[in-house]
Design a protein around this motif. Structure first.
Motif, short mmCIF file in Angstrom:
data_model
loop_
_atom_site.label_atom_id
_atom_site.label_comp_id
_atom_site.label_asym_id
_atom_site.label_seq_id
_atom_site.Cartn_x
_atom_site.Cartn_y
_atom_site.Cartn_z
N SER A 144 0.81 -1.22 0.00
CA SER A 144 0.00 0.00 0.00
C SER A 144 0.84 1.27 0.00
O SER A 144 0.28 2.36 -0.14
N VAL A 145 2.16 1.16 0.13
CA VAL A 145 2.97 2.37 -0.03
C VAL A 145 2.92 2.85 -1.48
O VAL A 145 3.30 3.98 -1.77
N PHE A 146 2.42 2.00 -2.38
CA PHE A 146 2.36 2.37 -3.79
C PHE A 146 1.04 3.02 -4.19
O PHE A 146 0.81 3.25 -5.37
N LEU A 147 0.16 3.28 -3.27
CA LEU A 147 -1.13 3.88 -3.63
C LEU A 147 -0.93 5.35 -4.04
O LEU A 147 -0.01 6.01 -3.59
N PRO A 148 -1.84 5.85 -4.90
CA PRO A 148 -1.65 7.20 -5.48
C PRO A 148 -2.14 8.32 -4.57
O PRO A 148 -3.09 9.03 -4.89
N PHE A 149 -1.48 8.47 -3.44
CA PHE A 149 -1.92 9.49 -2.48
C PHE A 149 -1.77 10.89 -3.06
O PHE A 149 -0.89 11.16 -3.86
N LYS A 150 -2.67 11.76 -2.61
CA LYS A 150 -2.61 13.16 -3.04
C LYS A 150 -2.19 14.06 -1.89
O LYS A 150 -1.50 15.04 -2.06
N ASN A 151 -2.70 13.72 -0.71
CA ASN A 151 -2.44 14.60 0.43
C ASN A 151 -2.16 13.74 1.66
O ASN A 151 -2.85 13.82 2.68
N LEU A 152 -1.16 12.92 1.53
CA LEU A 152 -0.81 12.01 2.62
C LEU A 152 -0.07 12.79 3.71
O LEU A 152 0.96 13.40 3.45
N GLN A 153 -0.61 12.78 4.92
CA GLN A 153 0.04 13.57 5.97
C GLN A 153 0.46 12.76 7.18
O GLN A 153 1.17 13.25 8.04
N LEU A 154 -0.03 11.51 7.26
CA LEU A 154 0.35 10.70 8.42
C LEU A 154 0.52 9.24 8.00
O LEU A 154 -0.34 8.69 7.31
N ILE A 155 1.64 8.66 8.38
CA ILE A 155 1.84 7.22 8.15
C ILE A 155 2.10 6.58 9.50
O ILE A 155 2.95 7.04 10.27
N ILE A 156 1.32 5.55 9.79
CA ILE A 156 1.55 4.79 11.01
C ILE A 156 2.07 3.42 10.60
O ILE A 156 1.50 2.78 9.72
N ILE A 157 3.17 2.99 11.18
CA ILE A 157 3.71 1.67 10.86
C ILE A 157 3.67 0.85 12.13
O ILE A 157 4.45 1.08 13.05
N ASP A 158 2.73 -0.08 12.18
CA ASP A 158 2.54 -0.87 13.39
C ASP A 158 3.42 -2.10 13.35
O ASP A 158 3.68 -2.64 12.28
N GLU A 159 3.86 -2.56 14.50
CA GLU A 159 4.75 -3.73 14.61
C GLU A 159 5.93 -3.57 13.66
O GLU A 159 6.23 -4.43 12.85
N GLU A 160 6.57 -2.44 13.78
CA GLU A 160 7.60 -2.00 12.84
C GLU A 160 8.73 -2.99 12.73
O GLU A 160 9.41 -3.06 11.72
N HIS A 161 8.96 -3.83 13.74
CA HIS A 161 10.09 -4.77 13.73
C HIS A 161 9.83 -5.98 12.85
O HIS A 161 10.74 -6.76 12.58
#
Length: 816
Positions: free
Chosen positions: A387-404
């Motif tokens: 989903s990092v490849f989605l065509p965002f227009k106004n992305l202002q917050l990314i949460i990455i859960d269980e980052e490890h």
DNA sequence: AGCACGCCGACT
DNA sequence: GTCGGCGTGCTC
């Protein structure tokens, strides 16, 4: 003046390709639009426009494009920039990124269609047998697809037959391109226009409805109509409790008409907003995150399991949503996030969209469009790494859960990207904030926070008075000596299980291996059956009574005699989840025992069924692999048993101890419930191993310090960048020679890097191909860009050597 | 990556 | 003689 476009084709080719377009097309086209282009002799690809220009290529004659597919770009300028970054950083082609970035339904299929030339009388005597056979088939059915031809002639190579018929102009060929995406159509109901006037309506109600059921249907229709939304046929029938036959009768009498609308598949029920009860501690943590965001673009939230991380996330999302911003919520594996999706939809309703590979293609396309158009329906996207490849227009917050989680790193195919790292780069392009969260952060992230590259916020108190579990280590050697053991289970573990059962509580048992046992051994000659195509022993499955390869899926029936010496004394060695399940059934014959691993969670809902069964307390004990560790919240588990921790500590991987710590801590975190401390029993032959001690003392700091020392000493991340080169070929010697050549070339041509190997991986042959590994290390402070370029150069030289051409090289940057 | 082309050994 | 295996080269 001539008009050209450069396009990216969805292949692993290093360059863009230039096509000729008309002036009008040139004016209309923009980067990010799709065009269909002919490629090679008979292929058509969906390419994406990368650039427009007027420079006539000197060395070849450009072809014309076939058609323009899009009215508007489907990839935004930021996306294209992001693709380029991925391709550069992870050393792969733009085509590979393009293929990974779009739902595959966007990459239209080209399908060759062959039609019969009906205006021709054919002289049958000039045809060969195959040609005649095909001609006959055409007479039956004048249009055939390529794969149908293959079926008719019952062989794969049919080009020459088709070519012959084309030459004789008996058939002709056209390319047919079709969109794979079809919106789902839903039938809706309206009253026929005959009854628009009130007079007629009254007449209808009083005289024309012959039966009770017809009356019920019409009355229900009016009832639903009051809501002023379109009435779906399905809904009407269900509400009125009548069959479809009754409706179709009324449809025939022109009382109702049916119309269809495209329906969005991705729908959730309406939101019910609920205010979150925050403890003071949580309130303070939220404040800390917001303060940290003022100074740092990336903040690490180190929060113990059960501390209310999700509530924290929800608060941050709320704020972004109020400001009409888009939010990306990355999760490691979507199958395990049903609980999370439910909680987020409870707050945000239809604003939440889910994007992952387990959803159908059509659902993915819908989410993609919603994000592209910045509609409300996908303001918050929960998704796995793609989903990092989605065509965002106004992305202002990314949460990455269980980052490890290691599953954020894509292993195969290219692009072999790390979603966490890529997301941070993406955030930079949007000037967005990133929150990476974990109870057991990766050394990389913790080190970044330690160096103040990331902000750092800690939340070390559990939410509802739940204490951290008590961890007990059982020394298996000792237990064996004192005969305090029953098969694989120490008496301590069995006692603890009995106690839990007595209290009506549930138990999780963790074992890192699936199957019954990983090795079958002949007691007479020591022969161990191996996979015929891979260099691994076959895992024994008792239930199915077969042997299976975990690398290629090959299975063979369980032998009754040793293949080598024909002795029938065969014995199993090693322990898998299936065997534990069996053993449990003998020890606890009247308990419900379930198993959760890759083998039992096939199929779309298998996983959910197991989880539900466990939640509803139909299951007393669940035996499982790593899957158990991944963010499942059960409220009645008070005991977690780790069958054998040693299997985690002996993995040939520089991250083994870090992973063991994370896994054990995560599994342990499943234990405990409201007002009752949980218990964790770790069975091991190495009770004094540092990592085990660090887990029992819940001492992340100690693990961090020890491991960082090792990483620095042995030159591993986060101090060094790793690039793993894998060479593969059917011929062992050729693979080895090529790897040797490449390693030597790298060593002599590139300063500032360390080259390890070539070496054989622990599994040196998969699907009949031999593997050699070269590991390249470079100091983190050296410019990776120019070093990567040099490495690419060496690989290109390898490819240009005749005998090594067929050896395939895979590049894995930041190998995990 | 596909896929055609061309060369070579194995069969109807 | 043709079929199919594999090595080689190309794709705008």
């Amino acid at each position: 003046m001539d008009y050209f476009i450069d396009v990216v084709v969805p292949l692993s080719l290093a360059t863009t390709f230039t096509y000729k377009v008309s002036q009008a097309e040139h004016q209309f086209l923009q980067p990010g639009m799709r065009v269909a282009v002919p490629f090679g002799k008979r292929l058509v690809y969906t390419a994406i426009v990368w650039a427009k220009h007027h420079e006539t290529p000197a060395l070849y004659e450009p072809k014309d494009i076939l058609t323009i597919i899009d009215e508007q770009p489907i990839a935004t300028p930021i996306q294209l920039e992001f693709w380029q970054w991925i391709a550069n950083y992870y050393m792969c082609s733009l085509g590979e990124v393009y293929k990974a970035a779009l739902p595959s339904a966007f990459l239209l299929e080209s399908e060759t269609i062959l039609s019969l030339n009906t205006h021709l009388t054919v002289d049958l005597s000039t045809l060969t047998d195959d040609e005649y056979l095909l001609f006959e088939a055409f007479e039956q059915q004048p249009i055939l697809r390529f794969d149908e031809v293959q079926n008719i002639l019952n062989k794969k190579k049919v080009f020459h037959v088709i070519d012959a018929l084309l030459q004789k102009e008996i058939i002709y060929l056209n390319q047919h391109i079709h969109e794979k995406y079809k919106p789902k159509l839903v039938k809706y109901v309206a009253l026929h226009e005959n009854y628009k006037e009130e007079q007629k309506l009254i007449h209808l109600l009083d005289h024309q409805l012959k039966t009770e059921k017809q009356r019920a249907l019409v009355l229900k229709y009016f009832q639903l109509q009051a809501k002023n939304t379109p009435i779906a046929l399905k809904e009407l029938l269900k509400e009125a409790e009548v069959s479809a036959a009754i409706f179709s009768n009324l449809e025939k009498k022109e009382i109702f008409t049916v119309y269809t609308l495209a329906e969005d598949r991705v729908q959730f029920n309406d939101a019910f907003l609920d205010d979150i009860d925050f403890t003071q501690k949580q309130q303070a943590t939220l404040q800390n995150i917001q303060t940290s965001f003022q100074k740092h673009d990336v903040t690490l939230l180190n929060a113990v399991t059960g501390s209310g991380k999700t509530e924290m996330y929800i608060e941050l999302i709320k704020e972004a949503v109020q400001n009409q911003q888009q939010v990306l919520f990355l999760v490691p594996e979507i199958g395990l996030t049903t609980q999370l999706v439910q909680r987020l939809t409870a707050y945000f309703g239809n604003k939440v969209a889910v994007y992952n590979s387990k959803y159908s293609e059509n659902e993915r396309v819908e989410v993609y469009h919603h994000v592209l158009n910045h509609t409300e329906n996908a303001q918050i996207v929960i998704g796995s790494r793609s989903s990092v490849f989605l065509p965002f227009k106004n992305l202002q917050l990314i949460i990455i859960d269980e980052e490890h989680e290691a599953s954020y790193k894509q292993a195969d195919p290219a692009p072999r990207f790390h979603a966490r790292d890529a997301a941070i780069v993406l955030a930079k392009m949007f000037k967005a904030k990133v929150l990476v969260g974990s109870a057991t952060p990766s050394l990389e992230s913790y080190y970044n926070a330690y160096q103040q590259k990331y902000g750092y916020v800690e939340l070390n108190q559990r939410f509802t008075n739940v204490q951290l579990p008590e961890v007990v280590v059982v020394d298996l050697k000792e237990a064996r000596k004192k005969k305090e053991i029953n098969g694989f289970f120490s008496i301590k573990l069995i006692d603890a299980m009995n106690e839990a059962f007595y209290n009506g509580e549930q138990v999780l048992l963790f074992q890192n291996r699936r199957g019954f046992s990983p090795v079958l051994e002949c007691l007479t000659c020591g022969h161990v059956p191996h996979c015929t195509m891979c260099d691994v022993s076959l895992t024994y499955y008792k239930r199915q009574n077969y042997l299976k390869c975990h690398y290629c899926g090959y299975t063979m029936a369980m032998p009754t005699k040793c293949h080598s010496c024909h002795s029938n004394e065969l014995s199993t060695k090693g322990l898998g989840t299936e065997q534990i399940e069996d053993a449990l059934r003998t020890i606890f014959p009247n308990k419900n025992i379930a198993r959760m691993d890759q083998d039992t969670t096939r199929g779309k809902f298998a996983f959910e069924r197991l989880i539900d069964g466990f939640k509803n307390r139909e299951i007393d004990v669940m035996v499982g692999t790593q899957m158990l560790a991944k963010g499942l919240d059960f409220d009645n588990v008070t005991l977690v048993g780790i069958m054998n921790a040693d299997s985690l500590l002996t993995l040939p991987d520089f991250r083994a101890y870090e992973r063991a710590y994370q896994l054990l801590t995560q599994v342990a975190g499943r234990s405990g419930r409201k007002n009752k401390q949980g218990k964790v029993i770790i069975q091991t032959y190495n009770p004094y191993h540092n990592t085990i001690q660090q887990v029992t003392q819940n001492n992340y700091q100690a693990m961090f310090k020890e491991q960082m020392y090792e990483r620095l000493h042995f030159k591993y991340p986060p101090f060094y960048r790793l690039i793993r080169l894998q060479l593969k070929h059917t011929n062992f010697d050729k693979t080895k020679d090529a790897a040797q050549w490449l390693a030597t070339n790298l060593r002599s041509n590139i300063a500032d890097i360390l080259v390890l190997g070539p070496q054989e991986p622990s599994v040196n042959r998969i699907r009949n191909k031999y593997i050699q590994i070269i590991l390249v290390k470079m100091p983190i402070n050296k410019s990776a860009h120019s070093l990567k370029a040099s490495i690419q150069k060496s690989i290109n030289s390898l490819d240009s050597i005749g005998t090594f051409k067929a050896v395939r090289t895979k590049i894995n940057v930041d190998f995990y």
